[in-house]
Every structure is written in C-alpha cells, then in structure tokens.
Enzyme design. Structure first.
Site, PDB file in Angstrom:
ATOM      1  CG  HIS A   1       3.316   5.724   5.589  1.00 21.81           C
ATOM      2  ND1 HIS A   1       2.889   5.922   6.760  1.00 21.81           N
ATOM      3  CD2 HIS A   1       2.070   6.186   4.878  1.00 21.81           C
ATOM      4  CE1 HIS A   1       1.642   6.382   7.181  1.00 21.81           C
ATOM      5  NE2 HIS A   1       1.169   6.671   6.047  1.00 21.81           N
TER       6      HIS A   1
ATOM      7  CG  HIS B   1       1.137  10.606   6.501  1.00 23.61           C
ATOM      8  ND1 HIS B   1      -0.003   9.673   5.721  1.00 23.61           N
ATOM      9  CD2 HIS B   1       0.817  11.992   6.234  1.00 23.61           C
ATOM     10  CE1 HIS B   1      -0.824  10.546   5.213  1.00 23.61           C
ATOM     11  NE2 HIS B   1      -0.393  12.000   5.341  1.00 23.61           N
TER      12      HIS B   1
ATOM     13  CB  THR C   1      -5.663   8.496   5.161  1.00 22.82           C
ATOM     14  OG1 THR C   1      -4.117   7.714   5.133  1.00 22.82           O
ATOM     15  CG2 THR C   1      -5.328   9.679   6.074  1.00 22.82           C
ATOM     16  CB  THR C   2      -4.852   2.756   5.160  1.00 21.98           C
ATOM     17  OG1 THR C   2      -4.211   2.586   6.377  1.00 21.98           O
ATOM     18  CG2 THR C   2      -4.024   3.777   4.320  1.00 21.98           C
TER      19      THR C   2
ATOM     20  CG  HIS D   1      -1.678  -1.095   1.446  1.00 20.01           C
ATOM     21  ND1 HIS D   1      -2.684  -1.415   0.565  1.00 20.01           N
ATOM     22  CD2 HIS D   1      -1.610  -2.207   2.361  1.00 20.01           C
ATOM     23  CE1 HIS D   1      -3.443  -2.754   1.040  1.00 20.01           C
ATOM     24  NE2 HIS D   1      -2.531  -3.072   1.928  1.00 20.01           N
TER      25      HIS D   1
ATOM     26  CD  GLU E   1      -3.518   9.630   2.616  1.00 17.29           C
ATOM     27  OE1 GLU E   1      -3.239   9.437   3.479  1.00 17.29           O
ATOM     28  OE2 GLU E   1      -4.222   8.594   1.996  1.00 17.29           O
TER      29      GLU E   1
ATOM     30  CG  HIS F   1      -0.218   8.480   1.428  1.00 14.42           C
ATOM     31  ND1 HIS F   1      -1.206   7.503   1.592  1.00 14.42           N
ATOM     32  CD2 HIS F   1       0.140   8.527   2.625  1.00 14.42           C
ATOM     33  CE1 HIS F   1      -1.498   6.966   2.765  1.00 14.42           C
ATOM     34  NE2 HIS F   1      -0.316   7.810   3.513  1.00 14.42           N
TER      35      HIS F   1
HETATM   36  C1  LIG Z   1      -1.197   0.114   5.112  1.00 16.48           C
HETATM   37  C2  LIG Z   1      -1.663   0.244   6.652  1.00 16.48           C
HETATM   38  N1  LIG Z   1      -1.455   1.579   7.168  1.00 16.48           N
HETATM   39  C3  LIG Z   1      -1.897   1.811   8.557  1.00 16.48           C
HETATM   40  C4  LIG Z   1      -1.021   0.976   9.496  1.00 16.48           C
HETATM   41  N2  LIG Z   1      -1.321   1.289  10.852  1.00 16.48           N
HETATM   42  C5  LIG Z   1      -2.521   1.172  11.484  1.00 16.48           C
HETATM   43  C6  LIG Z   1      -2.874  -0.006  12.246  1.00 16.48           C
HETATM   44  O1  LIG Z   1      -1.942  -1.017  12.501  1.00 16.48           O
HETATM   45  C7  LIG Z   1      -2.216  -2.060  13.294  1.00 16.48           C
HETATM   46  S1  LIG Z   1      -0.476   2.515  11.293  1.00 16.48           S
HETATM   47  O2  LIG Z   1      -0.763   3.191  12.504  1.00 16.48           O
HETATM   48  O3  LIG Z   1       0.857   2.159  11.059  1.00 16.48           O
HETATM   49  C8  LIG Z   1      -0.910   3.435   9.906  1.00 16.48           C
HETATM   50  S2  LIG Z   1      -0.625   5.350  10.080  1.00 16.48           S
HETATM   51  C9  LIG Z   1      -1.681   5.501   8.641  1.00 16.48           C
HETATM   52  S3  LIG Z   1      -1.879   7.084   7.743  1.00 16.48           S
HETATM   53  N3  LIG Z   1      -1.889   7.031   6.498  1.00 16.48           N
HETATM   54  O4  LIG Z   1      -3.279   7.353   8.497  1.00 16.48           O
HETATM   55  O5  LIG Z   1      -0.952   8.107   8.520  1.00 16.48           O
HETATM   56  C10 LIG Z   1      -2.089   4.378   8.007  1.00 16.48           C
HETATM   57  C11 LIG Z   1      -1.399   3.222   8.890  1.00 16.48           C
HETATM   58 ZN   LIG Z   2      -0.278   7.973   5.430  1.00 13.50          ZN
END
Ligand SMILES: CCN[C@H]1CN(CCOC)S(=O)(=O)c2sc(S(N)(=O)=O)cc21
Ligand SMILES: [Zn+2]
Length: 258
Positions: A92, A117, A200-201, A63, A104, A94
């Site tokens: 990471h 992020h 956001t995912t 992703h 985003e 986007h």
């Molecule tokens: C692909 C999966 N992404 C998520 C994986 N995690 C969440 C659940 O994990 C147990 S996480 O907390 O590392 C985050 S932060 C994030 S964003 N784009 O809002 O910063 C997405 C995700």
């Molecule tokens: Zn993110």
C-alpha cells in the site's frame, strides 16, 4: 472517537485514545538521521521472491490504496536482518497533496512525496493476524520505499492505472493476473536502514522489523496525480495519509551501507 483518520478531529494526535501504545517507545515512523545511524557489516542483502498472483485485489480501504493477493500466495522475503522466512501479505501507499510532503519516514528531516510499504509476516506464525499479535518486533517485516517524482514507473503503471477504478472508499478491482510485482523492486535489495518499530496506523502494534531503502523509486507526475485523486471515507482527498515521525527513545537504527 470518530473512526481514525488523518483529519484534525481524528488524526494521529487522537489515536492514543483508542490505542495507548501510540505513546510507546517503539513507534513508527521515525526520522532517519544519518549522523545517528550505525553501519552493521552483518546486514546482508534481502531476497524477495514474488510469484505471479491468480486473484489479487486492488482496493481503497479508506486509509490507503492496497494490493492484496489471496492468502497463501507463496511469495516470500528472507535475508537482511531477518532470521526466518516472511510471507508477503499486501502492499500500500502513503502520499501528500503536493510534492513537499507525503512519506512517513524522513531522512535528515526530508520528506518524499510518497512511500510504498510491502508488508510481510513471520512464517513461524499460523496466520498473518497471529503475526501482528505475536508481540515483539519480529511479527511483521515491512519494506519501505520512498517515491520521488521523475520518470514514469512502468512496473507500477498497472497499479496506478487502476487507481481511477478505486477512487471511492470501499471499492476494489481484480488485478490482471499478468501483473509482475517483482518488477517493482530494484534488482538488488542492498542499501537500507533497519530498526524495530510499529504499524504506522492503528492498532500501532509494535510488531514490525522496518527495512527502509535508501534509494527512492521514481514515479511520474501523472502517477503522483493519480494518487491525489483518491477519496477517503469523508469524501475528501486521501492525500496526507501519513503519520508524523515518532520519538526514537533508546532504539538503534542500523544501516547495511557505510
Ligand atoms: C489501514 C490499516 N493498516 C494496517 C492494517 N494491518 C494491521 C492490522 O491488521 C489486522 S497491516 O498489518 O496490514 C498494516 S501494515 C501498516 S504500515 N503502514 O505500518 O506498513 C499498516 C497496517
Ligand atoms: Zn504503510
């Protein structure tokens, strides 16, 4: 449902089937509309202290491409809208398939070519996973930086140079221990938007204090092209891995700047 993604058959419009919170009232990202934000003089600068990592990985999880140190690396975030210390978890990106899309969050409807992020978790929790599931907007603090095309970003170069090694989903490499994550951040973390939102995912948990910086970082066209060479689990370019803006509902977006 097919595993979630960003294609027509598994993209953001489908996520509510597995994650009904997708239609919640505290979802992210949002469009940051300058005419509707409110300056808060109580919002001080943030302090991020990132220590060198001994065994960090850079990976393609299908992703995004993600920098992930081993747990307990001692890096932390304090200040700004945060009441307690947060531990660094991962960063990471986007991005889009061209320079007109990819971020985003948006500013007055404008998208940037990419968004970075930095994910942190509330240290009053026993673990990162507990913080995600802790309920309420203080489980995680995510720093968002817009990326725009310009000069080469020397601080991000050790990371963008690794992208060809994680082109395929499920691959990862070890990051050289002299990588200086602190150097990515601007010297002072001052002008930002902040609001209560979500991942956001999927799982789209409404556990995030969002802190989105007004000033974009620059990356070169070559660095943007490196992101656009990354492949997702379906063997397609990963570009377009961004969720469209969600309704603000009755949330306030505060700014640390006038
Ligand atoms: C692909 C999966 N992404 C998520 C994986 N995690 C969440 C659940 O994990 C147990 S996480 O907390 O590392 C985050 S932060 C994030 S964003 N784009 O809002 O910063 C997405 C995700
Ligand atoms: Zn993110």
């Amino acid at each position: 449902m097919a595993p979630w993604g960003y294609e027509k058959d598994n993209g953001p419009a489908h996520w509510h089937k597995d994650c009904p919170i997708a239609n919640g009232k505290n979802q992210s990202p949002i469009d940051l509309i300058n005419g509707e934000v409110k300056y808060d003089s109580g919002l001080k600068p943030l302090t991020a202290k990132y220590v060198p990592f001994s065994d960090a990985k850079f990976l393609n999880n299908g992703h995004s491409v993600q920098f992930q140190p081993s747990a307990g690396n001692g890096s932390e975030l304090t200040g700004g809208p945060l009441a307690v210390k947060y531990n660094f978890e991962q960063f990471h990106f986007h991005w889009g398939n061209n320079d007109t899309e990819g971020s985003e969050h948006r500013v007055d409807g404008k998208m940037y070519p990419a968004e970075l992020h930095f994910v942190h978790w509330n240290s009053t929790n026993p673990s990162f996973k507990d913080a995600v599931g802790s309920g309420g907007p203080n489980g995680l603090a995510v720093l968002g930086f817009f990326l725009k095309v310009g000069a080469e970003n020397a601080a991000l170069k050790p990371i963008t140079d690794l992208i060809p090694k994680v082109k395929d989903a499920g691959t990862s490499v070890t990051v050289p221990s002299n990588f200086d994550m602190q150097a990515i951040l601007p010297a002072t973390l001052t002008d930002y938007y902040t609001y209560d939102g979500s991942l956001t995912t999927p799982p789209l948990a409404e556990c995030v204090k969002w802190i989105v910086f007004k000033q974009p970082l620059e990356v070169s066209a070559a660095q943007m092209e490196a992101f656009r060479s990354v492949i997702n689990r379906d063997g397609k370019p990963m570009g377009g891995n961004y969720r469209p803006p969600c309704p603000l509902h009755d949330r306030a977006v505060k700014t640390s700047f006038k």
